[in-house]
Design a protein around this motif. Structure first.
Motif, PDB file in Angstrom:
ATOM      1  N   SER A 149      -6.659  -3.097  -3.596  1.00  0.00           N
ATOM      2  CA  SER A 149      -5.236  -2.879  -3.375  1.00  0.00           C
ATOM      3  C   SER A 149      -4.955  -2.879  -1.877  1.00  0.00           C
ATOM      4  N   VAL A 150      -3.681  -2.744  -1.554  1.00  0.00           N
ATOM      5  CA  VAL A 150      -3.283  -2.491  -0.171  1.00  0.00           C
ATOM      6  C   VAL A 150      -2.876  -1.026  -0.082  1.00  0.00           C
ATOM      7  N   TYR A 151      -3.447  -0.325   0.886  1.00  0.00           N
ATOM      8  CA  TYR A 151      -3.233   1.099   1.023  1.00  0.00           C
ATOM      9  C   TYR A 151      -2.387   1.381   2.269  1.00  0.00           C
ATOM     10  N   PHE A 152      -1.343   2.184   2.073  1.00  0.00           N
ATOM     11  CA  PHE A 152      -0.457   2.553   3.175  1.00  0.00           C
ATOM     12  C   PHE A 152      -0.489   4.062   3.387  1.00  0.00           C
ATOM     13  N   CYS A 153      -0.593   4.426   4.640  1.00  0.00           N
ATOM     14  CA  CYS A 153      -0.446   5.813   5.047  1.00  0.00           C
ATOM     15  C   CYS A 153       0.951   5.990   5.635  1.00  0.00           C
ATOM     16  N   ALA A 154       1.541   7.158   5.428  1.00  0.00           N
ATOM     17  CA  ALA A 154       2.883   7.420   5.934  1.00  0.00           C
ATOM     18  C   ALA A 154       2.984   8.878   6.357  1.00  0.00           C
ATOM     19  N   SER A 155       3.975   9.166   7.182  1.00  0.00           N
ATOM     20  CA  SER A 155       4.178  10.548   7.601  1.00  0.00           C
ATOM     21  C   SER A 155       5.660  10.839   7.774  1.00  0.00           C
ATOM     22  N   SER A 156       6.003  12.118   7.653  1.00  0.00           N
ATOM     23  CA  SER A 156       7.364  12.566   7.940  1.00  0.00           C
ATOM     24  C   SER A 156       7.279  13.948   8.562  1.00  0.00           C
ATOM     25  N   GLU A 157       8.392  14.354   9.188  1.00  0.00           N
ATOM     26  CA  GLU A 157       8.354  15.557  10.001  1.00  0.00           C
ATOM     27  C   GLU A 157       8.049  16.810   9.203  1.00  0.00           C
ATOM     28  N   GLY A 158       8.554  16.863   7.954  1.00  0.00           N
ATOM     29  CA  GLY A 158       8.246  18.031   7.149  1.00  0.00           C
ATOM     30  C   GLY A 158       9.438  18.917   6.903  1.00  0.00           C
ATOM     31  N   GLN A 159      10.566  18.532   7.444  1.00  0.00           N
ATOM     32  CA  GLN A 159      11.775  19.261   7.117  1.00  0.00           C
ATOM     33  C   GLN A 159      12.628  18.347   6.257  1.00  0.00           C
ATOM     34  N   ASN A 160      13.606  18.940   5.577  1.00  0.00           N
ATOM     35  CA  ASN A 160      14.533  18.097   4.845  1.00  0.00           C
ATOM     36  C   ASN A 160      15.201  17.118   5.809  1.00  0.00           C
ATOM     37  N   ASN A 161      15.550  15.970   5.278  1.00  0.00           N
ATOM     38  CA  ASN A 161      16.267  14.974   6.067  1.00  0.00           C
ATOM     39  C   ASN A 161      15.468  14.441   7.243  1.00  0.00           C
ATOM     40  N   SER A 162      14.195  14.189   7.029  1.00  0.00           N
ATOM     41  CA  SER A 162      13.391  13.527   8.047  1.00  0.00           C
ATOM     42  C   SER A 162      12.826  12.245   7.448  1.00  0.00           C
ATOM     43  N   ASN A 183       3.921  16.337   7.394  1.00  0.00           N
ATOM     44  CA  ASN A 183       3.694  15.692   6.098  1.00  0.00           C
ATOM     45  C   ASN A 183       3.010  14.344   6.275  1.00  0.00           C
ATOM     46  N   MET A 184       1.979  14.123   5.474  1.00  0.00           N
ATOM     47  CA  MET A 184       1.316  12.827   5.448  1.00  0.00           C
ATOM     48  C   MET A 184       1.078  12.411   4.008  1.00  0.00           C
ATOM     49  N   PHE A 185       1.135  11.098   3.770  1.00  0.00           N
ATOM     50  CA  PHE A 185       1.080  10.544   2.418  1.00  0.00           C
ATOM     51  C   PHE A 185       0.164   9.321   2.398  1.00  0.00           C
ATOM     52  N   TRP A 186      -0.475   9.118   1.250  1.00  0.00           N
ATOM     53  CA  TRP A 186      -1.181   7.876   0.988  1.00  0.00           C
ATOM     54  C   TRP A 186      -0.565   7.209  -0.243  1.00  0.00           C
ATOM     55  N   TYR A 187      -0.260   5.909  -0.099  1.00  0.00           N
ATOM     56  CA  TYR A 187       0.256   5.103  -1.194  1.00  0.00           C
ATOM     57  C   TYR A 187      -0.650   3.888  -1.392  1.00  0.00           C
ATOM     58  N   ARG A 188      -0.630   3.377  -2.604  1.00  0.00           N
ATOM     59  CA  ARG A 188      -1.217   2.077  -2.840  1.00  0.00           C
ATOM     60  C   ARG A 188      -0.126   1.142  -3.340  1.00  0.00           C
ATOM     61  N   GLN A 189      -0.259  -0.125  -2.981  1.00  0.00           N
ATOM     62  CA  GLN A 189       0.733  -1.112  -3.374  1.00  0.00           C
ATOM     63  C   GLN A 189       0.048  -2.248  -4.115  1.00  0.00           C
ATOM     64  N   ASP A 190       0.483  -2.466  -5.340  1.00  0.00           N
ATOM     65  CA  ASP A 190      -0.044  -3.534  -6.182  1.00  0.00           C
ATOM     66  C   ASP A 190       1.118  -4.321  -6.750  1.00  0.00           C
ATOM     67  N   LEU A 240      10.655   8.725   6.645  1.00  0.00           N
ATOM     68  CA  LEU A 240       9.260   8.394   6.416  1.00  0.00           C
ATOM     69  C   LEU A 240       8.885   7.222   7.314  1.00  0.00           C
ATOM     70  N   HIS A 241       7.699   7.313   7.933  1.00  0.00           N
ATOM     71  CA  HIS A 241       7.193   6.248   8.795  1.00  0.00           C
ATOM     72  C   HIS A 241       5.865   5.768   8.232  1.00  0.00           C
ATOM     73  N   PHE A 242       5.666   4.448   8.206  1.00  0.00           N
ATOM     74  CA  PHE A 242       4.467   3.863   7.626  1.00  0.00           C
ATOM     75  C   PHE A 242       3.527   3.299   8.685  1.00  0.00           C
ATOM     76  N   GLY A 243       2.233   3.324   8.367  1.00  0.00           N
ATOM     77  CA  GLY A 243       1.263   2.531   9.089  1.00  0.00           C
ATOM     78  C   GLY A 243       1.291   1.094   8.597  1.00  0.00           C
ATOM     79  N   ASN A 244       0.438   0.247   9.169  1.00  0.00           N
ATOM     80  CA  ASN A 244       0.460  -1.183   8.841  1.00  0.00           C
ATOM     81  C   ASN A 244      -0.381  -1.553   7.629  1.00  0.00           C
ATOM     82  N   GLY A 245      -1.048  -0.584   7.041  1.00  0.00           N
ATOM     83  CA  GLY A 245      -1.761  -0.848   5.803  1.00  0.00           C
ATOM     84  C   GLY A 245      -3.209  -1.248   5.996  1.00  0.00           C
TER      85      GLY A 245
END
Lengths: 107, 113
Positions: free
Chosen positions: B87-100, B31-38, B102-107
């Motif tokens: 904005s500030v953009y953050f990428c994150a990832s998780s293993e992909g199973q329940n109960n894993s 799993n990978m995610f993109w977020y924005r923070q404002d 989330l880990h973020f990059g530095n933005g």
């Protein structure tokens, strides 16, 4: 999606004081995660805690899943604790974030 | 140690230009995610992926696209940058199973002029 509310929104502490941050969530979750965003903007994992209590040094977290809330305790606060604390509720593969608690620790 | 690397750390671009922000993870997470923070909005989900060739829209996906050609990378593209995308953009990832967790990059701090 799940609604996540954090309180208080802002907190100012004297160095050495203790504090409790709260995170309420609107529905059942698989897990609950706490992050600290430091003044440089980095998001640091603090706890991943579905239920019960975990401790890491001066920080501890308690999640009461049946009552849909989690608490983050900071004891003997230090200026390096300043920043924004986020909680995120995990349901399956999705994470829902609160809007954070901004903490300022004054020397 | 496994990590998530975002590049560039800072980017200034002009309105109307195409911009791509890179995200590379060595966790081998599905799993990978993109977020924005404002200010005033916290973290908002832009796009996410549950595996190679899988992409999904988040709550603020308009004007953004992603592609997932391998496990490690999820680049975020702004097709025609707008000032509202500063904005500030953050990428994150998780293993992909329940109960894993989330880990973020530095933005990546993006400014659109």
């Amino acid at each position: 999606g799940i609604q996540v509310e954090q309180s208080p929104p802002d907190l100012i502490l004297q160095e050495g004081a203790n504090s409790t941050l709260r995170c309420n969530f609107s529905d059942s979750v698989n897990n609950l995660q706490w992050f600290h965003q430091n003044p440089w903007g980095q998001l640091i994992n603090l706890f991943y805690i579905p239920s019960g209590t975990k401790q890491n040094g001066r920080l501890s977290a308690t999640t009461v899943a049946t009552e849909r809330y989690s608490l983050l305790y900071i004891s003997s606060s230090q200026t390096t604790d300043s920043g924004v604390y986020f909680c995120a509720a995990n349901t399956g593969n999705q994470f829902y974030f609160g809007t954070g608690t901004s903490l300022t620790v004054i020397p | 140690d496994a990590e998530i690397t975002q590049s560039p750390r800072h980017k200034i671009t002009e309105t109307g230009r195409q911009v791509t922000l890179a995200c590379h993870q060595t966790w081998n997470h599905n799993n990978m995610f993109w977020y924005r923070q404002d200010l005033g909005h916290g973290l908002r989900l832009i796009h996410y992926s549950y595996g190679v060739q899988d992409t999904n829209k988040g709550e603020v996906s308009d004007g953004y696209s992603v592609s997932r050609s391998n496990t490690e990378d999820l680049p975020l593209t702004l097709e025609s940058a707008a000032s509202s995308q500063t904005s500030v953009y953050f990428c994150a990832s998780s293993e992909g199973q329940n109960n894993s967790p989330l880990h973020f990059g530095n933005g990546t701090r993006l400014t659109v002029t």
